[in-house]
Design a protein around this motif. Structure first.
Motif, PDB file in Angstrom:
ATOM      1  N   ARG A 105      13.059  61.767  14.408  1.00  0.00           N
ATOM      2  CA  ARG A 105      12.734  60.374  14.121  1.00  0.00           C
ATOM      3  C   ARG A 105      12.986  60.098  12.645  1.00  0.00           C
ATOM      4  O   ARG A 105      12.819  60.979  11.800  1.00  0.00           O
ATOM      5  N   TYR A 106      13.366  58.844  12.353  1.00  0.00           N
ATOM      6  CA  TYR A 106      13.680  58.437  10.984  1.00  0.00           C
ATOM      7  C   TYR A 106      12.687  57.367  10.559  1.00  0.00           C
ATOM      8  O   TYR A 106      12.532  56.343  11.231  1.00  0.00           O
ATOM      9  N   HIS A 107      12.028  57.604   9.430  1.00  0.00           N
ATOM     10  CA  HIS A 107      10.973  56.705   8.974  1.00  0.00           C
ATOM     11  C   HIS A 107      11.407  55.950   7.713  1.00  0.00           C
ATOM     12  O   HIS A 107      12.026  56.516   6.818  1.00  0.00           O
TER      13      HIS A 107
ATOM     14  N   ARG B  48      13.593  53.564   7.035  1.00  0.00           N
ATOM     15  CA  ARG B  48      15.008  53.391   6.674  1.00  0.00           C
ATOM     16  C   ARG B  48      15.219  52.080   5.936  1.00  0.00           C
ATOM     17  O   ARG B  48      16.250  51.897   5.274  1.00  0.00           O
TER      18      ARG B  48
ATOM     19  N   TYR C 126      21.205  65.522   8.779  1.00  0.00           N
ATOM     20  CA  TYR C 126      20.259  64.476   9.169  1.00  0.00           C
ATOM     21  C   TYR C 126      20.203  63.372   8.117  1.00  0.00           C
ATOM     22  O   TYR C 126      20.140  62.179   8.444  1.00  0.00           O
TER      23      TYR C 126
ATOM     24  N   ALA D  61      21.369  59.543   8.787  1.00  0.00           N
ATOM     25  CA  ALA D  61      20.377  58.472   8.669  1.00  0.00           C
ATOM     26  C   ALA D  61      20.849  57.343   7.767  1.00  0.00           C
ATOM     27  O   ALA D  61      20.413  56.198   7.918  1.00  0.00           O
ATOM     28  N   THR D  62      21.722  57.651   6.820  1.00  0.00           N
ATOM     29  CA  THR D  62      22.166  56.649   5.847  1.00  0.00           C
ATOM     30  C   THR D  62      23.537  56.070   6.182  1.00  0.00           C
ATOM     31  O   THR D  62      24.100  55.336   5.365  1.00  0.00           O
TER      32      THR D  62
ATOM     33  N   TYR E  86      12.867  66.045   4.506  1.00  0.00           N
ATOM     34  CA  TYR E  86      13.004  66.546   5.874  1.00  0.00           C
ATOM     35  C   TYR E  86      11.712  67.256   6.234  1.00  0.00           C
ATOM     36  O   TYR E  86      11.214  68.094   5.471  1.00  0.00           O
TER      37      TYR E  86
ATOM     38  N   ASP F 145      11.114  64.964  11.405  1.00  0.00           N
ATOM     39  CA  ASP F 145      10.861  63.664  10.789  1.00  0.00           C
ATOM     40  C   ASP F 145      11.606  63.578   9.462  1.00  0.00           C
ATOM     41  O   ASP F 145      11.407  64.405   8.572  1.00  0.00           O
ATOM     42  N   ILE F 146      12.476  62.574   9.365  1.00  0.00           N
ATOM     43  CA  ILE F 146      13.189  62.285   8.123  1.00  0.00           C
ATOM     44  C   ILE F 146      12.559  61.034   7.528  1.00  0.00           C
ATOM     45  O   ILE F 146      12.534  59.979   8.165  1.00  0.00           O
ATOM     46  N   ASN F 147      12.054  61.153   6.319  1.00  0.00           N
ATOM     47  CA  ASN F 147      11.298  60.053   5.713  1.00  0.00           C
ATOM     48  C   ASN F 147      11.931  59.651   4.381  1.00  0.00           C
ATOM     49  O   ASN F 147      12.271  60.510   3.566  1.00  0.00           O
TER      50      ASN F 147
END
Length: 246
Positions: free
Chosen positions: A22-24, A26, A50, A54-55, A143, A159-161
């Protein structure tokens, strides 16, 4: 083009293996039209993928130790994806000048792991100097998840924040005091993001039954990987990304 393809392929492979990411926040990522330095603690072999995924569609360059370029296929891959070799023992001025030039004159940003090596929490000053010279902001991220391939295979949650961008324009000089201030801001952001990930409280692993549906996709991915390896090996003889970079 190859960057986007390889990023997508590796992200697809990671989804087949884990599929529990999951990506938080963004929305905190800087605008795609703005160049920046994406920084994160280096914790696994796969966290760069990741972060890059995500970016998207933003593309990046990144530093890599020179030893990674000795393999013909892998070295060609990472050069095509914007990597440039760094001698850790004697980095030289190129380690600063090249990323500053790219940040100023292209649409690519820079990924850096200021801790230098995996599992380290030490924040180095290179990020501060490059950001100041290129006049760009620093985008922190972390990460959170398995740090072993076994944990990745088990479907442990990832979780990627992303944190708020760090503006260092108020720091006038990048002397020891200035670098220490930037390092403190980065580390504070890392700690805050890690705490947010911990508050997610995600412990549920991926249902093993879901892997049944991924077997056909895995076969397709295997064919793509083999074709990519063959293409990369042949292309490495006729296309030198280093000359193209210059």
């Amino acid at each position: 083009m190859f960057y986007a393809y390889l990023r997508g392929l590796v992200a697809f492979l990671l989804w087949l293996v884990n599929g529990n990411a999951r990506y938080h926040h963004r929305d905190r990522i800087l605008d795609q039209k703005e160049n920046y330095i994406l920084v994160a603690p280096h914790r696994t072999w796969w966290d760069p993928v990741y972060l890059a995924f995500a970016t998207k569609p933003k593309q990046f360059i990144f530093m890599a130790k020179k030893e990674l370029f000795t393999n013909r296929i892998f070295g060609w891959w990472i050069r095509m994806c914007g990597a440039f070799p760094i001698d850790r023992e004697n980095p030289g001025q190129e380690a600063i000048k090249y990323p500053v030039k790219v940040l100023k004159n292209s649409d690519r940003s820079l990924i850096m792991f200021p801790s230098g090596s995996r599992h380290s929490t030490d924040v180095k000053g290179g990020v501060a100097v490059i950001a100041k010279m290129a006049k760009v902001k620093i985008q922190p991220a972390v990460y959170g998840g398995p740090r072993s391939f076994k944990g990745l295979l088990k479907g442990e949650p990832i979780d990627i924040n992303f944190g708020q961008a760090i503006d260092i324009s108020d720091i006038k000089r990048m002397n020891d005091t200035g670098i220490e201030e930037v390092a403190e801001r980065i580390q504070t952001s890392f700690s805050s993001l890690d705490a947010e990930n911990a508050d997610c409280g995600r412990t549920k692993k991926l249902n093993p039954l879901t892997y049944i549906f991924r077997i056909p996709l895995g076969l397709i991915a295997l064919i793509l990987v083999l074709l990519t390896l063959l293409f990369s090996y042949l292309a490495s003889f006729v296309w030198n990304p280093e000359k193209h970079r210059k």
